[in-house]
Design an enzyme around this catalytic site. Sequence first.
Site, short mmCIF file in Angstrom:
data_model
loop_
_atom_site.label_atom_id
_atom_site.label_comp_id
_atom_site.label_asym_id
_atom_site.label_seq_id
_atom_site.Cartn_x
_atom_site.Cartn_y
_atom_site.Cartn_z
N ARG A 11 0.86 -1.11 0.01
CA ARG A 11 -0.01 -0.03 -0.09
C ARG A 11 1.06 1.28 0.06
O ARG A 11 1.78 1.42 0.85
CB ARG A 11 -0.99 0.01 1.16
CG ARG A 11 -1.97 -0.81 1.09
CD ARG A 11 -3.22 -0.62 0.02
NE ARG A 11 -4.23 -1.31 0.06
CZ ARG A 11 -4.31 -2.34 -0.81
NH1 ARG A 11 -3.58 -2.81 -1.52
NH2 ARG A 11 -5.35 -3.08 -0.85
N GLU B 56 -2.79 7.92 -4.64
CA GLU B 56 -3.11 7.28 -5.73
C GLU B 56 -4.58 7.48 -6.12
O GLU B 56 -5.33 7.60 -5.57
CB GLU B 56 -3.49 5.59 -4.96
CG GLU B 56 -2.55 4.53 -6.09
CD GLU B 56 -2.71 3.32 -5.52
OE1 GLU B 56 -3.56 2.73 -5.38
OE2 GLU B 56 -1.42 2.85 -4.76
N HIS C 226 -0.91 0.24 -9.86
CA HIS C 226 -1.42 -0.64 -8.87
C HIS C 226 -2.15 -1.79 -9.58
O HIS C 226 -3.33 -1.87 -9.54
CB HIS C 226 -2.75 -0.11 -7.93
CG HIS C 226 -2.81 -0.48 -6.65
ND1 HIS C 226 -3.13 -0.04 -5.44
CD2 HIS C 226 -2.90 -1.88 -6.47
CE1 HIS C 226 -3.46 -1.02 -4.61
NE2 HIS C 226 -3.28 -2.25 -4.93
C1 GLV Z 1 -4.89 -5.02 -3.93
O1 GLV Z 1 -3.95 -4.37 -3.70
C2 GLV Z 1 -5.56 -6.00 -2.93
O2 GLV Z 1 -5.44 -5.30 -1.85
O3 GLV Z 1 -6.47 -6.65 -3.44
#
Ligand code: GLV
Length: 339
Positions: free
Chosen positions: A240, A269, A288
Amino acid sequence: MPNTKPLILVTHALPANWLSPLAEKCRLMVGPAGGAGFTPELEEHLLEADALFTLLVDPVTEDILERAPNLKVVSQMAVGVDNVDVAACTRRGIPVGNTPGVLTAGTADLAFGLLLAAARRIPEAQADARAGRWTTWNPTGWLGADLDGATLGIVGMGKIGVAMARRAQGFGMKIIFSNRSPLPEIEKNFNARQVPLDNLLEQSDFVSLHIPLTKETHHLIDAAALRKMKPSAILVNSARGPVVDTNALYEALTKGWIAAAGLDVTDPEPLPQEHPLYALSNCVITPHIGSASFNTRRRMAEIACQNVLAGLEGRRLLHCVNPEWMQHISSVQRPSLSS
Ligand code: GLV
């Protein structure tokens, strides 16, 4: 006749076949593609909503929960649930589902891809080739770091951390890791050493983050942590964004505290187009996409649908992040889904 099928708010448009397990038994109100959070149209229906099918960009706050008194389950199509006020859900007797397991390999693949890309400067070399800067075989051009024999420090040895270790072993890397609880089995299986985070930062040639975002891990990698790393080290973050202090990382990459970074997650983000990190050739950034393989995303949706159905019927969710929700079982009536 009133429609008695439960109402599910799905925050984002998804391929219809991903939602088909719900389509027959429930009414679906689906948000638009793109964006983040609940649209005003979805918010208007919170009052009647029986379940929320959310993505990691949708804040599920106390306020949202307050306005959804009939809610029986929050089903997140992701493993991380830092966008959900889980404690508030628990207090209301609402189970929160997530989708671990199916994205382990995909996320580790992507993290390892970033590690390789940053080590061997692949995006920078491609940009140079495309721009006509490949004029000869250059004996000193695009030199990068070796993986073979290098030490990989894995921060957080959960499922994805272990999958990362497996990949690293195949590349001849030595593994050290830090984790909240002791993991002697992992030490044995990977011929790895569990060490405190500070030691990991000091000793690693590559540091890969695989921890959830919590109050404790927010800015875990700050200026002090980055200064502990080797100037030749490469940081990979596929966990994260806010686990890393973005300003400190920029400083580290421009002042040579570390050599490079590979980021699949950022803070904020999305990272705005004008952000100075994009201008750094020693920073590889992807948007991401850790779980973005066809199979993984489809399987995540499948589990999220199953979690919705289980939550509606008061059954055990396939994956639930707050099993203690049952102690606060809510008085809301759970609909029968038998047709
Ligand atoms: C992706 O980042 C998730 O948490 O599934």
